[in-house]
Design a protein around this motif. Structure first.
Motif, short mmCIF file in Angstrom:
data_model
loop_
_atom_site.label_atom_id
_atom_site.label_comp_id
_atom_site.label_asym_id
_atom_site.label_seq_id
_atom_site.Cartn_x
_atom_site.Cartn_y
_atom_site.Cartn_z
N ARG A 197 13.31 -25.22 11.93
CA ARG A 197 14.77 -24.28 12.51
C ARG A 197 15.36 -24.86 13.12
O ARG A 197 15.46 -24.40 13.93
CB ARG A 197 14.37 -23.29 13.08
CG ARG A 197 12.65 -22.24 12.31
CD ARG A 197 11.57 -21.06 12.97
NE ARG A 197 11.50 -21.79 13.87
CZ ARG A 197 10.01 -22.45 14.14
NH1 ARG A 197 9.54 -22.65 12.17
NH2 ARG A 197 9.28 -23.13 14.72
N LEU A 198 16.07 -25.11 12.40
CA LEU A 198 17.18 -26.76 13.37
C LEU A 198 18.57 -25.45 13.94
O LEU A 198 18.60 -24.76 13.21
CB LEU A 198 17.86 -27.87 12.71
CG LEU A 198 18.25 -28.58 13.64
CD1 LEU A 198 18.32 -28.97 14.84
CD2 LEU A 198 18.53 -29.74 12.72
N SER A 199 18.81 -25.48 15.27
CA SER A 199 19.98 -24.80 15.29
C SER A 199 20.74 -24.96 14.77
O SER A 199 21.34 -25.72 14.13
CB SER A 199 20.02 -25.04 17.06
OG SER A 199 18.77 -24.86 17.79
N VAL A 236 25.78 -22.07 19.65
CA VAL A 236 24.55 -23.55 19.81
C VAL A 236 25.34 -25.07 19.05
O VAL A 236 26.22 -24.31 17.99
CB VAL A 236 23.71 -22.91 19.28
CG1 VAL A 236 22.76 -21.86 19.56
CG2 VAL A 236 23.38 -22.56 17.44
N PRO A 237 24.79 -26.01 19.02
CA PRO A 237 25.32 -27.41 18.48
C PRO A 237 25.16 -26.58 16.70
O PRO A 237 24.13 -26.28 16.39
CB PRO A 237 24.43 -27.74 18.81
CG PRO A 237 24.23 -27.78 20.17
CD PRO A 237 23.79 -26.07 20.09
N ASN A 242 27.91 -33.79 13.26
CA ASN A 242 28.41 -33.12 13.64
C ASN A 242 29.44 -32.08 13.54
O ASN A 242 30.62 -32.45 12.24
CB ASN A 242 28.67 -33.43 15.45
CG ASN A 242 27.38 -34.00 15.68
OD1 ASN A 242 26.67 -33.77 16.54
ND2 ASN A 242 27.19 -34.68 15.99
N PHE A 243 29.52 -30.51 13.18
CA PHE A 243 30.13 -29.38 13.10
C PHE A 243 30.23 -28.69 14.43
O PHE A 243 29.72 -28.89 14.89
CB PHE A 243 29.78 -28.33 12.36
CG PHE A 243 29.64 -29.27 10.44
CD1 PHE A 243 30.44 -29.29 9.77
CD2 PHE A 243 28.00 -30.26 10.23
CE1 PHE A 243 30.35 -30.47 8.51
CE2 PHE A 243 27.39 -30.72 9.20
CZ PHE A 243 28.13 -31.13 8.13
N ASP A 244 31.07 -27.75 14.29
CA ASP A 244 31.75 -26.66 14.61
C ASP A 244 30.24 -25.85 15.23
O ASP A 244 29.74 -25.49 14.26
CB ASP A 244 32.67 -25.78 14.73
CG ASP A 244 33.68 -26.44 13.89
OD1 ASP A 244 34.45 -28.15 14.91
OD2 ASP A 244 34.80 -25.72 13.99
N ALA A 283 20.93 -24.12 24.75
CA ALA A 283 21.83 -23.02 24.75
C ALA A 283 21.14 -21.40 24.70
O ALA A 283 21.61 -20.28 26.13
CB ALA A 283 23.32 -22.49 23.38
N GLY A 284 20.07 -21.30 24.34
CA GLY A 284 19.30 -19.64 24.29
C GLY A 284 19.32 -19.28 25.70
O GLY A 284 18.91 -18.43 26.39
N GLY A 285 18.17 -19.90 26.94
CA GLY A 285 17.60 -20.34 27.93
C GLY A 285 18.71 -20.14 28.83
O GLY A 285 18.75 -19.08 29.34
#
Length: 461
Positions: free
Chosen positions: A57-59, A90-91, A253-255, A332-334
């Motif tokens: 479950r990678l962000s 998230v990234p 890496n993407f947006d 990001a979630g925290g």
């Protein structure tokens, strides 16, 4: 005079009887919690679903979004008072299909077991070649300078300290080279970095991934190699005039993407504005199934609500399960959860995080804003006594990465502590799968968390 003395004795006696009755009630209910957790709870089933029905479950990935949907539906099935999502950006990083490291020494070539580090850039479709320079500390970069490092492939090879009893402390003492090494090496002109995997195993063939953090300018490809291959490479460097490496990676890496943390709660009947949080992080790395890191923490947190509901317990305070997105490479979630909570002027009196694997629970560590910590710790220590008979300790220490942003609310932040001797054998690898989680150990952790939630709910902080 005698009548006053007798009255005072009677009052003390009645108070003691009341306290003993309360202690008995606590002991009996905690026993019910353990009985249910070890025989009827859905803890293992929740984990099975996360690992086998959802998977990694990678962000930013489809797997992460499947994970959000899965835990949302699982919480809805419990029929709590509410289930909702909290947005976070998230990234979105992808490991790619190909990564390779080969070294050449004394006319011989050898391929090494490797994997890109999280957030690493690619080699831009080329193979990067260069002389290997071995370092054990980041400070050595400055000492060598650009003259020695320009165009070189820097190999960070500081092992986790095996003499430390806590593997978590050993990890903390070595992980800076993985997190900050690549961008610091890039400042001195290095062309790529190799990092020894973060594990206490010295003969491991599995590469361990994990996040690397770049500054905005200096970025070079970063890959982890297994500890067995790190030892081989180090030996070649010690016995050869020159060792060169060829590195390739198509990581990308993407947006950023929109994602969510998932929340389920049971509202308190007497003090609904006092919140007790339990949580883990929903995201995982993509090499395995995210079982110990941190499917177990999610499953245990969901089981807290399930167990209390199944035992027909009506909490005095609001019990909230939060499954955070993006702990692994961004937090990001925290951060978004704390921002959302602060905007509503909420009060978390306690937050409990499980993110150390689903091994046998040993106890809890806790922290808080220093202005309130001493009093909070005294209060928690006083109500913790029923759990000591379950061989659980309470001590000062950390709470957890996802709950730490709540410190400004001045509640107590608590981390479940487990026997972590084997955690970094599996951490961030393809071996972090359901089959390597012991069902009973997982359930014992859920029981410990539920019991502590019960005690805090009964007596407050």
């Amino acid at each position: 005079m005698k009548s006053n003395l007798l009255f005072a004795i009677l009052i003390v006696f009645q108070c003691n009887v009341f306290l003993f009755s309360q202690n008995d009630d606590d002991a009996f209910f905690i026993k019910e919690i353990y009985n249910y957790s070890l025989s009827e709870s859905q803890t293992y089933e929740y984990l099975h679903g996360l690992c086998k029905d959802v998977g990694p479950r990678l962000s930013g990935s489809e797997g992460a979004e499947k994970g959000v949907e899965y835990v949302k539906n699982a919480l809805l099935a419990q029929e709590p008072d509410s289930v909702y999502l909290i947005e976070c950006m998230v990234p979105h990083w992808e490991r790619g299909e190909q990564a390779s490291v080969s070294i050449s020494a004394n006319g011989e070539e050898k391929k090494l077991n490797c994997t890109p580090l999280g957030n690493s850039i690619s080699t831009n479709g080329k193979t990067i070649q260069g002389k290997v320079i071995e370092l054990t500390h980041l400070d050595s970069l400055e000492k060598l300078g650009r003259e020695e490092l320009e165009g070189k492939i820097v190999f960070f090879n500081r092992p986790m300290d095996p003499t430390l009893l806590s593997t978590g402390h050993a990890y903390g003492g070595a992980v800076d080279q993985r997190v900050y090494g690549p961008t610091r090496a890039a400042k001195y002109g290095a062309s790529a970095t190799l990092v020894r995997s973060m594990t206490t195993l010295i003969d491991d063939d599995l590469p361990h991934t994990g996040v690397t953090v770049y500054d905005s300018i200096f970025k070079i490809p970063a890959l982890a190699i297994s500890t067995r291959d790190a030892a081989y490479l180090s030996n070649q460097l010690a016995n050869s005039k020159e060792v060169s490496a060829a590195v390739y990676s198509d990581a990308q890496n993407f947006d950023k993407k929109l994602s969510h943390s998932v929340v389920g709660e049971i509202r308190g009947s007497e003090f609904p504005d006092e919140i007790i949080l339990v949580g883990g992080h929903l995201d995982s790395w993509d090499l395995g199934e995210g079982a110990h890191d941190d499917g177990t923490g999610c499953a245990q947190s969901m089981a807290v609500l399930e167990t209390l509901k199944s035992l027909n317990y009506q909490p005095k305070r609001t019990i909230r399960c939060v499954l955070f997105m993006n702990e692994e490479n961004g937090l990001a979630g925290g951060l978004s959860y704390a921002e959302h909570s602060n905007s509503l002027e909420e009060k978390h009196i306690a937050a409990i995080e499980s993110d150390g694997g689903g091994f046998t629970p040993r106890g809890f560590s806790c922290t808080a804003d220093e202005s309130v910590f001493i009093e909070h710790f005294k209060t928690l220590k006083a109500l913790f006594e029923p759990l000591e008979s379950y061989d659980l300790y309470l001590k000062k220490g950390g709470g957890g990465a996802d709950i730490n942003p709540l410190k400004s609310q001045k509640g107590i932040l608590i981390g479940l502590r487990v026997d972590n001797a084997r955690y970094f054998d599996l951490h961030h690898t393809a071996a972090d799968v359901l089959e390597n989680v012991n069902k009973r150990e997982l359930e014992l952790g859920a029981a410990a968390m539920t019991s502590l939630v019960y005690l805090i709910d009964q007596y407050g902080i």
